[in-house]
Scaffold this motif. Structure first.
Motif, short mmCIF file in Angstrom:
data_model
loop_
_atom_site.label_atom_id
_atom_site.label_comp_id
_atom_site.label_asym_id
_atom_site.label_seq_id
_atom_site.Cartn_x
_atom_site.Cartn_y
_atom_site.Cartn_z
N ARG A 194 24.17 17.87 -3.46
CA ARG A 194 25.09 17.62 -4.56
C ARG A 194 25.76 18.92 -5.01
NH1 ARG A 194 25.76 13.28 -7.25
NH2 ARG A 194 23.82 12.34 -6.48
N GLN A 195 25.01 20.00 -5.03
CA GLN A 195 25.58 21.29 -5.39
C GLN A 195 26.62 21.73 -4.35
OE1 GLN A 195 22.69 24.43 -5.73
NE2 GLN A 195 24.13 25.87 -6.63
N ARG A 196 26.31 21.49 -3.09
CA ARG A 196 27.26 21.82 -2.03
C ARG A 196 28.53 21.00 -2.18
NH1 ARG A 196 24.95 21.14 3.83
NH2 ARG A 196 23.65 22.83 3.06
N ALA A 197 28.39 19.75 -2.58
CA ALA A 197 29.56 18.89 -2.76
C ALA A 197 30.49 19.41 -3.84
CB ALA A 197 29.12 17.47 -3.08
N GLU A 198 29.94 20.06 -4.85
CA GLU A 198 30.77 20.60 -5.91
C GLU A 198 31.47 21.89 -5.48
OE1 GLU A 198 31.54 19.11 -8.76
OE2 GLU A 198 30.36 17.42 -7.98
N ILE A 199 30.81 22.68 -4.63
CA ILE A 199 31.38 23.96 -4.19
C ILE A 199 32.36 23.76 -3.04
CG2 ILE A 199 30.86 26.22 -3.22
CD1 ILE A 199 28.13 26.03 -4.61
N ASN A 200 31.93 23.03 -2.03
CA ASN A 200 32.76 22.81 -0.84
C ASN A 200 32.45 21.44 -0.27
OD1 ASN A 200 34.21 22.86 1.51
ND2 ASN A 200 33.53 24.89 2.15
N PRO A 201 33.09 20.40 -0.79
CA PRO A 201 32.72 19.03 -0.40
C PRO A 201 32.92 18.73 1.08
CG PRO A 201 34.77 19.05 -1.68
CD PRO A 201 34.18 20.42 -1.79
N LEU A 202 33.86 19.41 1.75
CA LEU A 202 34.06 19.14 3.17
C LEU A 202 32.81 19.47 3.98
CD1 LEU A 202 37.09 19.18 2.16
CD2 LEU A 202 37.64 19.99 4.46
N ARG A 203 32.03 20.46 3.52
CA ARG A 203 30.83 20.84 4.27
C ARG A 203 29.80 19.72 4.27
NH1 ARG A 203 30.32 22.89 7.60
NH2 ARG A 203 28.45 24.15 7.40
N VAL A 204 29.83 18.85 3.26
CA VAL A 204 28.88 17.74 3.22
C VAL A 204 29.13 16.78 4.39
CG1 VAL A 204 28.01 15.80 1.86
CG2 VAL A 204 28.68 17.93 0.72
N LEU A 205 30.38 16.66 4.81
CA LEU A 205 30.70 15.78 5.93
C LEU A 205 30.07 16.25 7.23
CD1 LEU A 205 34.50 15.06 5.27
CD2 LEU A 205 32.53 13.66 4.64
N ASP A 206 29.66 17.51 7.27
CA ASP A 206 29.05 18.08 8.47
C ASP A 206 27.53 17.94 8.48
OD1 ASP A 206 29.41 19.39 10.94
OD2 ASP A 206 28.84 21.32 10.05
N ASP A 207 26.98 17.27 7.47
CA ASP A 207 25.52 17.10 7.38
C ASP A 207 25.02 16.28 8.56
OD1 ASP A 207 22.83 16.28 6.49
OD2 ASP A 207 23.47 17.11 4.57
N LYS A 208 23.97 16.78 9.24
CA LYS A 208 23.47 16.12 10.46
C LYS A 208 22.34 15.14 10.18
CE LYS A 208 26.11 18.48 13.30
NZ LYS A 208 26.85 19.33 12.36
N ARG A 209 21.86 15.04 8.96
CA ARG A 209 20.73 14.15 8.66
C ARG A 209 21.19 12.68 8.76
NH1 ARG A 209 19.03 16.70 3.03
NH2 ARG A 209 21.33 16.84 2.96
N PRO A 210 20.46 11.83 9.48
CA PRO A 210 20.89 10.44 9.67
C PRO A 210 21.08 9.68 8.37
CG PRO A 210 19.16 11.00 11.23
CD PRO A 210 19.26 12.15 10.28
N ASP A 211 20.20 9.89 7.38
CA ASP A 211 20.33 9.14 6.13
C ASP A 211 21.58 9.54 5.37
OD1 ASP A 211 19.14 11.65 5.81
OD2 ASP A 211 18.21 11.09 3.91
#
Length: 423
Positions: A194-211
């Motif tokens: 959630r903190q990453r989403a506030e700083i750089n939300p595009l990076r969340v799209l690169d999350d590799k965790r299946p859930d």
């Protein structure tokens, strides 16, 4: 006595395997040279702020992976984690952007990131990169991508794919960023994400965790929010790639690990490498030069992993490079023969022939074993009888065929046997 070992997570290349490493690097840079790119040699370490500003302070590279330390003058310096920021600094510092544009440069060498070592993921990684700076032209984007594709094909690789997308620019990304943040705030994300989403939300799209990836299935995509100008730019890039015969697939969920990318973004992926499947990638970075204190000029480039490309060659059964250390292996039998062959070896080397010699007074059997291990095509043998008769024996190691050559004409005879010019 203690035994020293190489630092953890750093691959080493030595004969005969180093020949393949060198061949991979040469094929990748050769494609750049043929497109008019000039070589730039960069410092191994630079001011830490260069990478913090150039790469992005919210990226994993800056926050978790950089080798940063204070030098003896108390200055904070960092072993280079990537090449683009250093190239841009050099272009600005030396005024290369004041001349003919685009500035077209390529580089090769080691880069450093503190990561958990595994196959294809190293703390000292070898890269080849190109940067084309100063012109915002979709055809230039396509050229850069085609150079990388050509390098891989020149090596004989075929089991990779090129993925491309557009990340927009300042005219459309802010609106998309706000929409993506609104979407992410409604998801049951952990605190760090959630903190990453506030700083750089595009990076969340690169999350590799299946859930997390499952939660992101309906996330808005940048490619659906491009401005008309960015859309036209993207369409032209794809058109030029098609004209160049470069095959690609569109991946609208692609997010590169560095903050400076805008518009064209791409990655070369080889599924035979498992989790570390990327063998290279890059894109356009229109605001980076201004961010680093230079002119507001655009740029586009890539970084290709030499280590991972070599692994891809191994997966596909491709053997780049010649593992032979020499073409001719000289076998002297006695001191007088050695003196003559040392001189002959020097003459042959001056004509461009790779030559080694059996040093240390080896006997014929041991010297011939050394000749076989060298990968040489021929052994040039001289003993006492040969000296008395004025001859040398040239033996083709693959067939065992042997013939006498006059010592006075040995250089010409060896050149002819190798299929080269004797003039």
């Amino acid at each position: 006595m203690s035994v020293f070992t190489a630092p953890k997570g750093i691959p080493e290349y030595f004969p005969p395997n180093s020949a393949a490493f060198l061949a991979v690097r040469e094929k990748l840079v050769g494609a750049a040279r043929r497109a008019g790119y000039g070589y730039v040699e960069l410092p191994i370490f630079e001011d830490t702020t260069l990478f913090a500003r150039g790469v992005g302070e919210s990226t994993d590279v800056v926050t978790k992976e950089m080798y940063t330390f204070a030098d003896r003058g108390g200055r904070s310096v960092t072993l280079r984690p990537e090449g683009t920021a250093g190239v841009m600094r050099a272009v600005i510092e030396h005024g290369l952007d004041r001349g003919q544009l685009p500035v077209k440069l390529y580089y090769a060498g080691p880069f450093f990131r503190y990561e958990r070592p595994q196959a294809g993921r190293y703390r000292q990684l070898q890269q080849v990169g190109v940067e084309a700076i100063g012109v915002d032209d979709p055809a230039l984007d396509a050229e850069v991508i085609a150079i990388a594709d050509t390098g891989f094909r020149d090596l004989g690789l075929s089991g990779y794919r090129l993925e491309i997308t557009s990340l927009g620019d300042a005219s459309c990304r802010p609106q998309y960023r706000a929409e993506l943040q609104d979407f992410l705030r409604k998801l049951p994300l952990d605190d760090e994400t959630r903190q990453r989403a506030e700083i750089n939300p595009l990076r969340v799209l690169d999350d590799k965790r299946p859930d997390v990836r499952e939660l992101l299935a309906d996330a808005p995509l940048m490619v659906d929010h491009l401005s008309p100008e960015c859309r036209e730019h993207y369409e032209q890039v794809k058109g030029h790639l098609t004209d160049l015969g470069v095959k690609f697939v569109e991946n609208p969920r692609m997010v590169r690990g560095l903050d400076y990318y805008t518009k064209t973004t791409f990655e070369f992926v080889h599924d035979g490498l498992g989790a570390q499947s990327g063998i290279g990638g890059g894109g356009r970075y229109d605001g980076l030069m201004a961010e680093l204190g230079g002119q507001p000029l655009s740029g586009v480039g890539f970084g290709l992993g030499v280590d991972r490309t070599l692994l891809a060659c191994e997966v596909e059964g491709v053997t780049p490079g010649d593992t032979a250390r020499c073409d001719v292996f000289c076998v002297p039998l006695g001191d007088a023969a050695k003196a003559r062959l040392v001189a002959l070896a020097g003459q042959l080397r001056a004509r461009g022939v790779r030559v080694d010699l059996a040093y240390g007074g080896k006997g014929l059997k041991g010297a011939m074993k050394a000749a076989d291990r060298s990968g040489a095509r021929f052994a040039l043998v001289v003993g006492e009888r040969d000296l008395a008769e004025g001859n040398a024996q040239l033996k083709e190691l693959s067939t065992g065929e042997q013939r006498a050559l006059p010592l006075d004409g040995a250089v010409t005879g060896v050149l002819r046997a190798l299929g080269g010019s004797d003039t």
